[in-house]
Design an enzyme around this catalytic site. Structure first.
Site, PDB file in Angstrom:
ATOM      1  CE1 TYR A   1       2.396  -5.007  -5.507  1.00 14.07           C
ATOM      2  CE2 TYR A   1       1.738  -3.679  -3.616  1.00 14.07           C
ATOM      3  CZ  TYR A   1       1.403  -4.482  -4.686  1.00 14.07           C
ATOM      4  OH  TYR A   1       0.097  -4.777  -4.940  1.00 14.07           O
TER       5      TYR A   1
ATOM      6  NE  ARG B   1       6.264   0.204  -3.250  1.00  6.70           N
ATOM      7  CZ  ARG B   1       5.914   1.166  -2.419  1.00  6.70           C
ATOM      8  NH1 ARG B   1       6.673   1.462  -1.386  1.00  6.70           N
ATOM      9  NH2 ARG B   1       4.807   1.828  -2.597  1.00  6.70           N
TER      10      ARG B   1
ATOM     11  N   GLY C   1      -3.644  -6.120  -1.217  1.00 14.26           N
ATOM     12  CA  GLY C   1      -2.310  -6.720  -1.207  1.00 14.26           C
ATOM     13  C   GLY C   1      -1.453  -5.977  -0.197  1.00 14.26           C
ATOM     14  NE  ARG C   2       0.202  -0.023  -1.694  1.00 10.24           N
ATOM     15  CZ  ARG C   2       1.224   0.101  -2.525  1.00 10.24           C
ATOM     16  NH1 ARG C   2       2.442   0.240  -2.044  1.00 10.24           N
ATOM     17  NH2 ARG C   2       1.042   0.128  -3.837  1.00 10.24           N
TER      18      ARG C   2
ATOM     19  CE1 TYR D   1       5.165   2.344  -9.399  1.00 11.77           C
ATOM     20  CE2 TYR D   1       5.481   1.415  -7.206  1.00 11.77           C
ATOM     21  CZ  TYR D   1       5.164   1.250  -8.544  1.00 11.77           C
ATOM     22  OH  TYR D   1       4.855   0.010  -9.005  1.00 11.77           O
TER      23      TYR D   1
ATOM     24  N   GLY E   1      -5.981  -1.885  -3.583  1.00  9.32           N
ATOM     25  CA  GLY E   1      -5.456  -0.529  -3.641  1.00  9.32           C
ATOM     26  C   GLY E   1      -5.554   0.250  -2.344  1.00  9.32           C
TER      27      GLY E   1
ATOM     28  CD  GLU F   1      -9.242  -8.454  -6.919  1.00  5.97           C
ATOM     29  OE1 GLU F   1      -8.617  -7.527  -7.456  1.00  5.97           O
ATOM     30  OE2 GLU F   1      -9.731  -9.388  -7.556  1.00  5.97           O
TER      31      GLU F   1
ATOM     32  CB  CYS G   1      26.647   0.923 -10.779  1.00  4.72           C
ATOM     33  SG  CYS G   1      27.752  -0.163  -9.878  1.00  4.72           S
ATOM     34  CD  GLU G   2      20.978   2.875 -12.702  1.00  2.00           C
ATOM     35  OE1 GLU G   2      20.358   3.936 -12.885  1.00  2.00           O
ATOM     36  OE2 GLU G   2      21.224   2.056 -13.595  1.00  2.00           O
TER      37      GLU G   2
HETATM   38  C1  LIG Z   1      -2.318  -4.912  -7.656  1.00  2.00           C
HETATM   39  C2  LIG Z   1      -3.698  -5.389  -7.611  1.00  2.00           C
HETATM   40  C3  LIG Z   1      -4.332  -5.555  -6.387  1.00  2.00           C
HETATM   41  C4  LIG Z   1      -3.702  -5.200  -5.067  1.00  2.00           C
HETATM   42  O1  LIG Z   1      -3.324  -3.875  -4.979  1.00  2.00           O
HETATM   43  P1  LIG Z   1      -2.821  -3.295  -3.572  1.00  2.00           P
HETATM   44  O2  LIG Z   1      -2.520  -1.888  -3.866  1.00  2.00           O
HETATM   45  O3  LIG Z   1      -1.605  -4.063  -3.203  1.00  2.00           O
HETATM   46  O4  LIG Z   1      -3.921  -3.501  -2.605  1.00  2.00           O
HETATM   47  C5  LIG Z   1      -5.612  -6.058  -6.387  1.00  2.00           C
HETATM   48  N1  LIG Z   1      -6.244  -6.388  -7.543  1.00  2.00           N
HETATM   49  C6  LIG Z   1      -5.648  -6.243  -8.745  1.00  2.00           C
HETATM   50  C7  LIG Z   1      -6.380  -6.626  -9.965  1.00  2.00           C
HETATM   51  C8  LIG Z   1      -4.369  -5.732  -8.826  1.00  2.00           C
HETATM   52  O5  LIG Z   1      -3.795  -5.575 -10.009  1.00  2.00           O
END
Ligand SMILES: *Cc1c(COP(=O)(O)O)cnc(C)c1O
Length: 444
Positions: free
Chosen positions: A401, A340, A303-304, A344, A259, A301, A371-372
């Protein structure tokens, strides 16, 4: 790429702060990423196209490893996964987080060691669990009470599967209500406050086929402050102490999820990873000392924050229209390659690339081709007033994403992914073609 380049960090290059660090301005008004002219990428691979800076991804992995030298860093594959991405992440020493049999199998096919993969999901399908057990994932994160007996049964009498329990620590954080997962009243995890987390832990500990390695929480996404993580950490350590008191069990792992927020537009805040790491380490040592617990191994963890800023989406303008006071620039992609903004309300900073313009800037809205009426990529942005069909528009921070959330809407076909590195471009994922769409349609 031999044109004269000006580093993005040079004075007068405002607006490139959210671009990959390798971004340079070209003399003719274009932009290069990792030494590759984006206009050349657009010519060679057509548009829309996602461009991914391999060096930026690797550098971000290294930043995490340096900031969290003792922790386990698990890249959240749902942000973006391809075989090359799995390889880069593995080579940089990260583990992997997956939420489906699909993500899991792709990673394993790419050679990712299954024992360094964690399976998540609030509703794991039989296929997800079957793949996890068959391939031997490192841990399965239990998200609901019904999973406990289900996983134990699937493991079989001679097996033993490492699991964690996903806890809702009751922390509100995250850039948008749809991506807040740290409080009760949303679908993920087991509540700390109403006792369901502790109850689930008790039941897991009673299963000989399950080995509880630790607790997990993921409080939301696009979080730009350290504080909510500290609050979550303290509550999680509190629960670990209660588990020790109730069951005499000391859990060796604590996973605080991802996150970590990034800037999508110049001037926006991003979470400082080094500050986060330092603060979490200190708080963990302190909270564990106070509770009389040994310090567990931390996991995060992201991701982004690993892949988002490494990507750029490049579009071609198909139509320009003046309606009322608004200049609309319609591009050849849109909500099917980037949902996105519609989901959001995320705001981006697109820019004209590929040519120099001396026209005065105008407030414009970049829309897609779908078409939106809600197919808006970026409203209220500045573009040169002479923007015209055939121009290229690039959207930075398109690595996370985007493709992973892309859809088949209007049968436009999902864009390819092109990796750029040290002056060369190569195709990682090809464009989805009409032939792909036709093959799935059996005509019956
Ligand atoms: C989505 C998610 C992440 C990664 O979230 P980011 O915002 O991309 O860092 C990590 N752990 C879990 C369990 C998630 O669902």
């Amino acid at each position: 790429m031999t044109a004269a380049v000006i580093p993005a960090s040079a004075p007068g290059t405002d607006g490139l702060s959210v671009w990959p660090a390798s971004t340079t301005r070209l003399a003719h008004g274009g932009l290069a990423v990792a030494g590759v002219d984006l206009a050349e990428v657009a010519e060679r691979f057509a548009t829309p196209v996602y461009v991914l800076d391999e060096g930026e991804v690797r550098e971000r992995c290294r930043t995490y490893r340096a900031a969290f030298p003792e922790a386990e860093i698990l890249y959240a594959a749902k942000a973006f996964l391809s075989r090359a991405m799995a390889r880069w992440v593995q080579e940089e020493g990260l583990g992997l987080d997956v939420c489906s049999a699909g993500e899991l199998e792709l990673a394993v096919v790419a050679g990712f060691p299954p024992d360094r993969i964690v399976l998540h999901g609030n509703a794991k399908s039989p296929r997800d669990l079957d793949a996890a057990l068959r391939l031997g994932v490192g841990r399965i994160v239990i998200d609901s009470p019904s999973e406990i007996a289900r996983i134990a049964a699937a493991v079989g009498p001679d097996g033993r599967q490492k699991v964690m329990v996903r806890v809702v620590p009751g922390v509100t954080a995250g850039g948008h209500h749809k991506i807040r997962t740290g409080t009760d009243g949303q679908k993920f995890g087991l509540s700390l406050s109403d006792g369901s987390a502790l109850h689930a832990v008790t039941r897991v500990l009673a299963q000989r086929r399950l080995e509880l390695t630790g607790l997990h929480c993921h409080i939301g996404s696009q979080i730009t402050e350290v504080k909510p993580y500290v609050t979550a950490l303290r509550r999680m350590v509190g629960l670990m102490a209660r588990i020790r008191d109730a069951h005499g069990r000391v859990l060796p792992e604590l996973d605080l999820g991802g996150g970590h927020g990034i800037a999508y537009r110049p001037g926006e805040a991003a979470l400082d990873i080094t500050a986060l790491a330092r603060k979490l380490r200190g708080e963990l040592v302190e909270a564990c000392a106070a509770a009389g617990l040994p310090v567990p191994r931390l996991a995060v963890e992201p991701g982004r924050a690993v892949v988002g800023p490494a990507g750029v989406a490049v579009y071609r303008v198909l139509a320009v229209k003046h309606t009322g006071d608004t200049l609309f620039a319609a591009v050849d992609g849109g909500m099917s390659d980037n949902p996105r903004p519609a989901l959001y309300g995320v705001r981006y900073a697109p820019r004209l690339i590929g040519r120099a313009s001396t026209a005065a800037a105008r407030t414009a809205t970049v829309v897609g081709r779908h078409c939106e009426a809600g197919d808006v990529l970026a409203a209220g942005v500045e573009l040169p007033g002479d923007v015209r069909p055939g121009d290229l528009i690039a959207v930075p921070v398109a690595g996370a994403y985007h493709l992973s959330m892309a859809s088949g809407y209007n049968m436009v076909g999902r864009p390819p992914v092109v990796a750029v590195d040290q002056g060369t471009a190569r195709l990682l994922v090809r464009r989805e073609t009409l032939e792909d769409l036709r093959l799935r349609d059996l005509g019956g």
